[in-house]
Design a protein around this motif. Structure first.
Motif, mmCIF file in Angstrom:
data_model
loop_
_atom_site.group_PDB
_atom_site.id
_atom_site.type_symbol
_atom_site.label_atom_id
_atom_site.label_comp_id
_atom_site.label_asym_id
_atom_site.label_seq_id
_atom_site.Cartn_x
_atom_site.Cartn_y
_atom_site.Cartn_z
ATOM 1 N N HIS A 278 -27.030 -18.701 -30.425
ATOM 2 C CA HIS A 278 -25.895 -19.377 -31.033
ATOM 3 C C HIS A 278 -25.749 -20.746 -30.399
ATOM 4 C CE1 HIS A 278 -21.931 -19.169 -33.062
ATOM 5 N NE2 HIS A 278 -21.773 -20.234 -32.313
ATOM 6 N N LYS B 93 -10.331 -29.413 -22.325
ATOM 7 C CA LYS B 93 -11.688 -29.653 -21.865
ATOM 8 C C LYS B 93 -12.234 -28.379 -21.218
ATOM 9 C CE LYS B 93 -13.656 -32.538 -18.361
ATOM 10 N NZ LYS B 93 -13.470 -33.715 -17.499
ATOM 11 N N ALA C 102 -11.247 -25.314 -21.693
ATOM 12 C CA ALA C 102 -11.440 -24.266 -22.686
ATOM 13 C C ALA C 102 -12.759 -24.492 -23.417
ATOM 14 C CB ALA C 102 -10.274 -24.267 -23.671
ATOM 15 N N PHE C 103 -13.023 -25.737 -23.756
ATOM 16 C CA PHE C 103 -14.245 -26.023 -24.516
ATOM 17 C C PHE C 103 -15.480 -25.838 -23.650
ATOM 18 C CE2 PHE C 103 -17.075 -28.555 -27.256
ATOM 19 C CZ PHE C 103 -16.767 -27.941 -28.465
ATOM 20 N N MET C 104 -15.351 -26.198 -22.367
ATOM 21 C CA MET C 104 -16.473 -26.018 -21.457
ATOM 22 C C MET C 104 -16.833 -24.547 -21.326
ATOM 23 S SD MET C 104 -15.754 -28.781 -18.464
ATOM 24 C CE MET C 104 -16.480 -27.789 -17.170
ATOM 25 N N GLN C 105 -15.797 -23.724 -21.286
ATOM 26 C CA GLN C 105 -16.069 -22.291 -21.179
ATOM 27 C C GLN C 105 -16.794 -21.788 -22.422
ATOM 28 O OE1 GLN C 105 -12.199 -20.802 -20.338
ATOM 29 N NE2 GLN C 105 -12.372 -21.238 -18.154
ATOM 30 N N LEU C 106 -16.381 -22.334 -23.575
ATOM 31 C CA LEU C 106 -17.047 -21.945 -24.814
ATOM 32 C C LEU C 106 -18.513 -22.364 -24.774
ATOM 33 C CD1 LEU C 106 -14.317 -22.900 -27.402
ATOM 34 C CD2 LEU C 106 -15.265 -20.617 -27.024
ATOM 35 N N LEU C 107 -18.766 -23.575 -24.281
ATOM 36 C CA LEU C 107 -20.135 -24.069 -24.211
ATOM 37 C C LEU C 107 -20.960 -23.214 -23.271
ATOM 38 C CD1 LEU C 107 -19.515 -27.925 -24.076
ATOM 39 C CD2 LEU C 107 -20.419 -26.605 -25.990
ATOM 40 N N GLU C 108 -20.321 -22.843 -22.152
ATOM 41 C CA GLU C 108 -20.996 -21.975 -21.202
ATOM 42 C C GLU C 108 -21.426 -20.686 -21.872
ATOM 43 O OE1 GLU C 108 -21.893 -21.657 -17.638
ATOM 44 O OE2 GLU C 108 -22.231 -23.656 -18.476
ATOM 45 N N ARG C 109 -20.465 -20.099 -22.593
ATOM 46 C CA ARG C 109 -20.766 -18.837 -23.265
ATOM 47 C C ARG C 109 -21.863 -19.048 -24.299
ATOM 48 N NH1 ARG C 109 -15.164 -17.374 -23.714
ATOM 49 N NH2 ARG C 109 -15.253 -17.341 -25.978
ATOM 50 N N PRO D 272 -12.251 -35.880 -24.406
ATOM 51 C CA PRO D 272 -13.462 -35.959 -23.577
ATOM 52 C C PRO D 272 -14.633 -35.368 -24.353
ATOM 53 C CG PRO D 272 -11.781 -34.544 -22.575
ATOM 54 C CD PRO D 272 -11.194 -35.101 -23.807
ATOM 55 N N MET E 292 -19.087 -33.394 -20.679
ATOM 56 C CA MET E 292 -18.635 -32.200 -19.960
ATOM 57 C C MET E 292 -19.817 -31.376 -19.501
ATOM 58 S SD MET E 292 -15.202 -30.962 -21.832
ATOM 59 C CE MET E 292 -15.808 -30.904 -23.483
ATOM 60 N N MET E 293 -20.828 -31.298 -20.338
ATOM 61 C CA MET E 293 -21.980 -30.511 -19.953
ATOM 62 C C MET E 293 -22.578 -31.050 -18.664
ATOM 63 S SD MET E 293 -22.330 -28.014 -21.831
ATOM 64 C CE MET E 293 -23.985 -27.330 -21.801
ATOM 65 N N PRO F 259 -17.893 -33.383 -25.207
ATOM 66 C CA PRO F 259 -18.484 -32.197 -24.581
ATOM 67 C C PRO F 259 -19.820 -32.515 -23.946
ATOM 68 C CG PRO F 259 -18.474 -31.984 -26.969
ATOM 69 C CD PRO F 259 -17.775 -33.260 -26.655
ATOM 70 N N ARG G 53 -24.227 -21.141 -24.186
ATOM 71 C CA ARG G 53 -25.511 -21.274 -23.513
ATOM 72 C C ARG G 53 -26.097 -19.911 -23.186
ATOM 73 N NH1 ARG G 53 -25.625 -25.911 -19.092
ATOM 74 N NH2 ARG G 53 -24.572 -24.300 -17.896
ATOM 75 N N ALA H 22 -9.191 -25.750 -28.937
ATOM 76 C CA ALA H 22 -10.335 -26.603 -28.603
ATOM 77 C C ALA H 22 -11.343 -26.609 -29.750
ATOM 78 C CB ALA H 22 -10.976 -26.120 -27.305
ATOM 79 N N LEU I 137 -17.676 -36.646 -33.824
ATOM 80 C CA LEU I 137 -16.242 -36.371 -33.907
ATOM 81 C C LEU I 137 -15.554 -37.228 -34.944
ATOM 82 C CD1 LEU I 137 -13.995 -36.109 -30.807
ATOM 83 C CD2 LEU I 137 -13.940 -34.853 -32.974
ATOM 84 N N TYR J 47 -12.429 -29.900 -31.850
ATOM 85 C CA TYR J 47 -13.767 -30.485 -31.800
ATOM 86 C C TYR J 47 -14.585 -30.255 -33.067
ATOM 87 C CZ TYR J 47 -13.275 -31.669 -26.876
ATOM 88 O OH TYR J 47 -12.878 -32.235 -25.701
ATOM 89 N N HIS J 48 -14.239 -29.227 -33.852
ATOM 90 C CA HIS J 48 -15.069 -28.908 -35.007
ATOM 91 C C HIS J 48 -14.350 -29.036 -36.331
ATOM 92 C CE1 HIS J 48 -18.650 -27.384 -32.918
ATOM 93 N NE2 HIS J 48 -17.795 -27.088 -31.947
ATOM 94 N N GLU K 211 -8.684 -21.828 -26.434
ATOM 95 C CA GLU K 211 -10.035 -21.955 -26.977
ATOM 96 C C GLU K 211 -9.989 -22.221 -28.475
ATOM 97 O OE1 GLU K 211 -12.458 -19.239 -23.729
ATOM 98 O OE2 GLU K 211 -12.519 -18.689 -25.859
ATOM 99 N N VAL L 207 -23.866 -24.335 -30.137
ATOM 100 C CA VAL L 207 -22.683 -25.080 -30.508
ATOM 101 C C VAL L 207 -23.081 -26.540 -30.514
ATOM 102 C CG1 VAL L 207 -20.352 -25.717 -29.848
ATOM 103 C CG2 VAL L 207 -21.153 -23.385 -29.503
ATOM 104 N N ARG L 208 -23.102 -27.108 -31.695
ATOM 105 C CA ARG L 208 -23.434 -28.524 -31.792
ATOM 106 C C ARG L 208 -22.132 -29.301 -31.824
ATOM 107 N NH1 ARG L 208 -24.829 -29.878 -36.494
ATOM 108 N NH2 ARG L 208 -24.398 -27.812 -37.332
ATOM 109 N N ARG L 209 -22.216 -30.437 -31.250
ATOM 110 C CA ARG L 209 -21.035 -31.265 -31.374
ATOM 111 C C ARG L 209 -21.267 -32.221 -32.520
ATOM 112 N NH1 ARG L 209 -18.466 -36.421 -28.999
ATOM 113 N NH2 ARG L 209 -16.297 -35.928 -29.404
#
Lengths: 183, 261, 183
Positions: free
Chosen positions: B184, B168, B170-177, C174, C179-180, C176, B179, C105, B191, C109-110, C102, B186-188
């Motif tokens: 770029h 979680k 790791a993915f949050m950091q990716l989302l942060e980046r 979880p 998470m956001m 994302p 943003r 992850a 799943l 997720y993808h 990463e 990142v769509r989810r």
């Protein structure tokens, strides 16, 4: 009757195997609190000890035995097996000199003592080598200094000594009082 | 006794005749060679050897024997520790005090026996000497018994563990980046569709055709059926799937897209 | 049937106890010729091995096992006991690098994703070592190739990953979106 009878039989057997393995695999005696780390559910001290007694019974006719020493529980080969073990390793460790043994006895029975105390009782100077021999065996250690001129070091015996003599406490040493009567 | 016969050798010095006028039996010399632990040890030896009472030492006798030994040792030019000479002086002193007339006793005062201190020390030393012997007789690890330690196989390689939390993060950091780099996004993806895509690809690994129906799990419920269908369409769009139907209303067959094999 | 049946039962039992004790007490594996020193009467190699197999059987449900290694016979803790033994000697568990986490992850997720997809999302090149680490751990696998220039491999996560994360399905990861909100 066993006190661990409170635990389900399956769990008892599982715990016995885990305890036995951990004690066999440990380079040092295992304490009860270390053993508590091995059970998923906390178990009482009484239950734990009762499991240990059962392991002791399981081994009673074998060549090794589970013993309780000063720093915990460990397995040892029974002394009567030593004759066989010596065949594999005929090199006997050297016996300690009388000077070393007497110094050890004085520290054990009079601790904590300074070098001066030891010299007074033995009537001769104590060589540094004698103390070093005992220290490097891990049988004595300096536990402080005496509040006296020169602040001499105070020596005491260690748990290791008790472990190596298969004792749980200093009180289990032969009493020097008894020896007085023999004089 | 032949004066030329060497009867003992002390520190390399040949001993050819026994000294005279000594209360020393010949075998005692071996004990001399064996080296006493000190003057107290020597005194104890003399006391035991001659059945003297450690609690009522005949000082004259003991002193005489002790001095004889010292003399012998000195004759052999053995280096005597100062403690031995000090003890000799002490013995003589005690002996002479015993010879002096005792002062009259007063009612409430015990006159101390001049030997008291020596006897106390002898007792204390003997006690420790015996204690040392007893300690030595006790079974000792490494000498009289062995401790058991079973080797644990060279540690299994410890693999890092990943917790859900780690993923979680790791993915949050990716989302942060993502943003930060607004160009770029990142769509989810849904799943379950993604997972179903992987699932379908995996079940087609053999490479052959599989019936369309067999890819659906009717027990999974309606949402699952729909997700599977969407996943299939998605795969077909990406040319990862090849879907064939040879006649209208005929069986539909699915296999991996030729590019996906 | 056991080949040591040739020996009288009493002797067999006595020898088993001596062998077991000697192997347990020995810091190194014991060779058959060393074991021969332990028997008062010479016994054949076959008899000896058969005794060892019996000891092996005696230990089969325990946490320790008797094994033959290149230099002889020794006891060792069974691998599945490691987890318990580790509790006594806690070491800091190794961790995966950020790159590995990463990458995992993104694949989770993808999926299915190509290496290019991962690089695009992370913004940096993905080393082969990173993918190999995850593959050899059994957490990701190649499930096909994409119809694109170079036919890149498609990665997806495995059931093993779900098991190791204690999840039943990928949906339980979880989301994302959630998470956001927490960020």
């Amino acid at each position: 009757m066993s006190d661990s009878a409170g635990l389900p039989f399956e769990l008892q057997e599982k715990l016995k195997i885990i305890l036995e393995t951990a004690i066999l695999a440990s380079p040092e005696p295992l304490t009860l609190s270390q053993m508590n780390l091995l059970t998923d559910e906390p178990i009482s001290r009484r239950e734990l000890e009762s499991l240990l007694f059962e392991i002791q019974r399981d081994w009673q006719n074998r060549g090794i035995e589970l013993v309780e020493v000063a720093s915990g529980w460990r397995f040892r080969a029974r002394p009567h097996m030593q004759a066989y073990l010596d065949r594999l390793n005929p090199q006997k460790p050297p016996r300690y000199s009388r000077a070393v043994l007497e110094t050890l006895a004085i520290i054990a029975y009079h601790q904590p003592v300074t070098r001066g105390d030891i010299e007074e009782i033995r009537g001769v100077a104590v060589s540094s080598q004698t103390l070093k021999t005992l220290e490097s065996r891990g049988w004595i250690e300096v536990i402080g200094t005496k509040d006296a001129p020169g602040r001499p070091e105070l020596f005491a015996t260690t748990k290791q000594l008790l472990d190596d003599l298969n004792l749980r406490a200093l009180e289990e040493l032969p009493s020097p009082g008894q020896m007085m009567l023999e004089v | 006794m032949n004066g030329d016969t060497v009867i003992a050798s002390i520190h390399g010095e040949p001993l050819k005749s026994l000294p005279h006028d000594l209360y020393i039996p010949p075998d005692a010399l071996e004990l001399v060679l064996d080296a006493f632990q000190g003057p107290l040890d020597l005194l104890l030896y003399l006391i035991r050897r001659h059945n003297l009472d450690v609690l009522d030492i005949p000082m004259a006798e003991l002193t005489r024997q002790y001095l004889a030994y010292i003399e012998l040792l000195q004759q052999q030019r053995l280096e005597l520790a100062a403690e031995y000479l000090l003890m000799a002086a002490m013995l003589i002193e005690i002996k002479s005090r015993l010879l002096l007339p005792r002062p009259p006793k007063t009612a409430d005062e015990e006159v101390e026996d001049p030997r008291a201190e020596l006897m106390r020390r002898l007792q204390e030393y003997e006690q420790m000497k015996l204690a040392a012997q007893k300690l030595d007789e006790m079974p000792q690890a490494g000498r009289d018994f062995e401790f058991i330690e079973v080797k644990v196989e060279q540690k299994l390689e410890r693999l890092p563990q990943v917790a859900l939390e780690d993923l979680k993060m790791a993915f949050m950091q990716l989302l942060e980046r993502a943003r930060v780099h607004t160009h770029h996004t990142v769509r989810r993806e849904a799943l379950s569709v993604r997972e179903q895509m992987s699932h379908i690809l995996r079940s087609l690994q053999g490479g052959g055709f599989v019936s369309f129906e067999s890819l659906f799990d009717p027990d999974g419920g309606l949402p699952r059926l729909i997700v599977t269908f969407v996943a299939m369409l998605e795969l077909a769009k990406e040319y990862l799937l090849e879907i064939q139907q040879h006649e209208t209303f005929g069986n539909i067959y699915v296999r991996l897209g030729r590019t996906a094999i």
